[in-house]
Design a protein around this motif. Sequence first.
Motif, PDB file in Angstrom:
ATOM      1  N   GLY A 173      26.880   2.608 -42.377  1.00 55.20           N
ATOM      2  CA  GLY A 173      28.275   2.341 -42.715  1.00 55.20           C
ATOM      3  C   GLY A 173      28.892   1.121 -42.076  1.00 55.20           C
ATOM      4  N   ALA A 174      28.100   0.304 -41.382  1.00 53.49           N
ATOM      5  CA  ALA A 174      28.648  -0.876 -40.721  1.00 53.49           C
ATOM      6  C   ALA A 174      28.877  -2.009 -41.713  1.00 53.49           C
ATOM      7  N   GLY A 175      30.134  -2.385 -41.878  1.00 55.36           N
ATOM      8  CA  GLY A 175      30.460  -3.534 -42.728  1.00 55.36           C
ATOM      9  C   GLY A 175      30.789  -4.768 -41.919  1.00 55.36           C
ATOM     10  N   ALA A 176      31.005  -4.575 -40.611  1.00 53.48           N
ATOM     11  CA  ALA A 176      31.283  -5.685 -39.701  1.00 53.48           C
ATOM     12  C   ALA A 176      30.463  -5.474 -38.438  1.00 53.48           C
ATOM     13  N   ILE A 177      29.556  -6.407 -38.159  1.00 52.72           N
ATOM     14  CA  ILE A 177      28.644  -6.299 -37.019  1.00 52.72           C
ATOM     15  C   ILE A 177      28.912  -7.455 -36.063  1.00 52.72           C
ATOM     16  N   THR A 178      29.039  -7.135 -34.777  1.00 57.59           N
ATOM     17  CA  THR A 178      29.187  -8.166 -33.756  1.00 57.59           C
ATOM     18  C   THR A 178      27.886  -8.273 -32.969  1.00 57.59           C
ATOM     19  N   PHE A 179      27.312  -9.465 -32.950  1.00 53.73           N
ATOM     20  CA  PHE A 179      26.116  -9.734 -32.167  1.00 53.73           C
ATOM     21  C   PHE A 179      26.570 -10.178 -30.784  1.00 53.73           C
ATOM     22  N   VAL A 180      26.080  -9.520 -29.735  1.00 57.78           N
ATOM     23  CA  VAL A 180      26.473  -9.834 -28.363  1.00 57.78           C
ATOM     24  C   VAL A 180      25.306 -10.535 -27.668  1.00 57.78           C
ATOM     25  N   GLY A 181      25.523 -11.775 -27.261  1.00 53.79           N
ATOM     26  CA  GLY A 181      24.481 -12.570 -26.612  1.00 53.79           C
ATOM     27  C   GLY A 181      24.536 -13.991 -27.131  1.00 53.79           C
ATOM     28  N   ASP A 182      24.041 -14.928 -26.365  1.00 54.95           N
ATOM     29  CA  ASP A 182      24.115 -16.339 -26.733  1.00 54.95           C
ATOM     30  C   ASP A 182      22.785 -16.801 -27.306  1.00 54.95           C
ATOM     31  N   PRO A 183      22.728 -17.156 -28.598  1.00 51.58           N
ATOM     32  CA  PRO A 183      21.470 -17.603 -29.191  1.00 51.58           C
ATOM     33  C   PRO A 183      20.954 -18.904 -28.608  1.00 51.58           C
ATOM     34  N   ASP A 184      21.808 -19.634 -27.877  1.00 48.90           N
ATOM     35  CA  ASP A 184      21.357 -20.873 -27.255  1.00 48.90           C
ATOM     36  C   ASP A 184      20.564 -20.630 -25.978  1.00 48.90           C
ATOM     37  N   LEU A 185      20.564 -19.390 -25.483  1.00 48.32           N
ATOM     38  CA  LEU A 185      19.884 -19.105 -24.222  1.00 48.32           C
ATOM     39  C   LEU A 185      18.370 -19.013 -24.372  1.00 48.32           C
ATOM     40  N   SER A 186      17.894 -18.597 -25.547  1.00 52.08           N
ATOM     41  CA  SER A 186      16.445 -18.498 -25.732  1.00 52.08           C
ATOM     42  C   SER A 186      16.105 -18.451 -27.213  1.00 52.08           C
ATOM     43  N   PRO A 187      14.886 -18.907 -27.577  1.00 53.64           N
ATOM     44  CA  PRO A 187      14.449 -18.814 -28.968  1.00 53.64           C
ATOM     45  C   PRO A 187      14.414 -17.374 -29.465  1.00 53.64           C
ATOM     46  N   ASP A 188      14.034 -16.427 -28.597  1.00 48.02           N
ATOM     47  CA  ASP A 188      13.995 -15.019 -28.984  1.00 48.02           C
ATOM     48  C   ASP A 188      15.356 -14.550 -29.491  1.00 48.02           C
ATOM     49  N   ILE A 189      16.406 -14.871 -28.743  1.00 52.44           N
ATOM     50  CA  ILE A 189      17.738 -14.410 -29.109  1.00 52.44           C
ATOM     51  C   ILE A 189      18.199 -15.079 -30.398  1.00 52.44           C
ATOM     52  N   ALA A 190      17.900 -16.360 -30.547  1.00 50.28           N
ATOM     53  CA  ALA A 190      18.254 -17.061 -31.781  1.00 50.28           C
ATOM     54  C   ALA A 190      17.577 -16.414 -32.985  1.00 50.28           C
ATOM     55  N   GLU A 191      16.310 -16.025 -32.840  1.00 47.32           N
ATOM     56  CA  GLU A 191      15.592 -15.385 -33.940  1.00 47.32           C
ATOM     57  C   GLU A 191      16.161 -14.004 -34.249  1.00 47.32           C
ATOM     58  N   ARG A 192      16.592 -13.282 -33.228  1.00 47.61           N
ATOM     59  CA  ARG A 192      17.192 -11.964 -33.463  1.00 47.61           C
ATOM     60  C   ARG A 192      18.484 -12.085 -34.259  1.00 47.61           C
ATOM     61  N   LEU A 193      19.280 -13.073 -33.928  1.00 50.00           N
ATOM     62  CA  LEU A 193      20.507 -13.291 -34.684  1.00 50.00           C
ATOM     63  C   LEU A 193      20.197 -13.709 -36.115  1.00 50.00           C
ATOM     64  N   GLU A 194      19.234 -14.575 -36.304  1.00 45.90           N
ATOM     65  CA  GLU A 194      18.854 -15.014 -37.647  1.00 45.90           C
ATOM     66  C   GLU A 194      18.402 -13.830 -38.495  1.00 45.90           C
ATOM     67  N   GLY A 195      17.577 -12.961 -37.918  1.00 46.22           N
ATOM     68  CA  GLY A 195      17.106 -11.793 -38.656  1.00 46.22           C
ATOM     69  C   GLY A 195      18.229 -10.832 -38.978  1.00 46.22           C
TER      70      GLY A 195
END
Length: 331
Positions: A173-195
Amino acid sequence: MRPTIRDVASKAGVSIATVSRALRDPQIVSKETQSKVALAAQELDYVPNHLGRQLAERRHAANGIVFPDLSGPYFAEVVLGYEAVAAELGRSVLLLSTRGRESAAAMVHDLAARTDGLVVLGRTVPDDALHSLVRRGVPLVLLARTPLAEIDSLNAENRQTARALAAHLTAAGAGAITFVGDPDLSPDIAERLEGLEAGAGGATVTVTRTPELDEGSGQRAGDAVVASGRLPDAFACANDELALGLMTTLRAGGVRVPDDVLVSGWDDVMAARYAGLTTVRQPMRDLGATAARMLDELIRGQRTEPRHEVLATELIIRTSTTSTTGTTSTT
């Protein structure tokens, strides 16, 4: 002609003794001098003469691991996995944290001179410094970092599992999702946000950037949300520490998880299991163990072609996003 320590001293505008101290024990010289010497050594492609001799002799029986930061359960698990294999191979492990150190490249060169090879985790060392080490024949494995074609790399899968997480959150039921974390800190985090963004479908994804990936940063993110009185439908945190800190603050502020908001993390550290946190299980010890075996292959000369490995991750669904516990796997 190969550059000498005299060339570095001349370019940096310091004495030969100062260059020696800056490369051997940078803490005893000023930060300004560290930076001058490191920059001069990098521009000249200089490495102390003993590096080639020691690497050729392979007499260290030690490997080096370069981390951005040694705090947190993720790094601890990776090191435990690495050390278990290193012990089997009869090697000791030297650790270097680059956090807050301006002369990281020079320190990595020095560590290479005292080990048979290096594992470099995350964005700790610039690409040109890595290329320089490879040209000198230093065995290298990159861990949790964007691959470079000619250097061994090892990563955990991020994008596909993050898509599965997004599908789970939207199905709940989530229509609005907030990603917590900075994608600039690591490639892993950037990929998680992209996915997450790729799998969100019609749901909106916004980002709350945090300066660190620790529990305190998660708590501060929760404080801001509670103070604003505006909740998304779900929080997808870049790791479990952020998620656990966030959940603590939300619940203290009267926000019910999962009734008022869904919360997920990443890594599946032990605390996540007791907290009922939906997360993505990373093979953290396997990452360390596999990196140790890959580096050993290079040190022993068992292969010359670079390997690029990606280990599977798994979505673990718990009560922070649903009242029904189950698991969904992804390769």
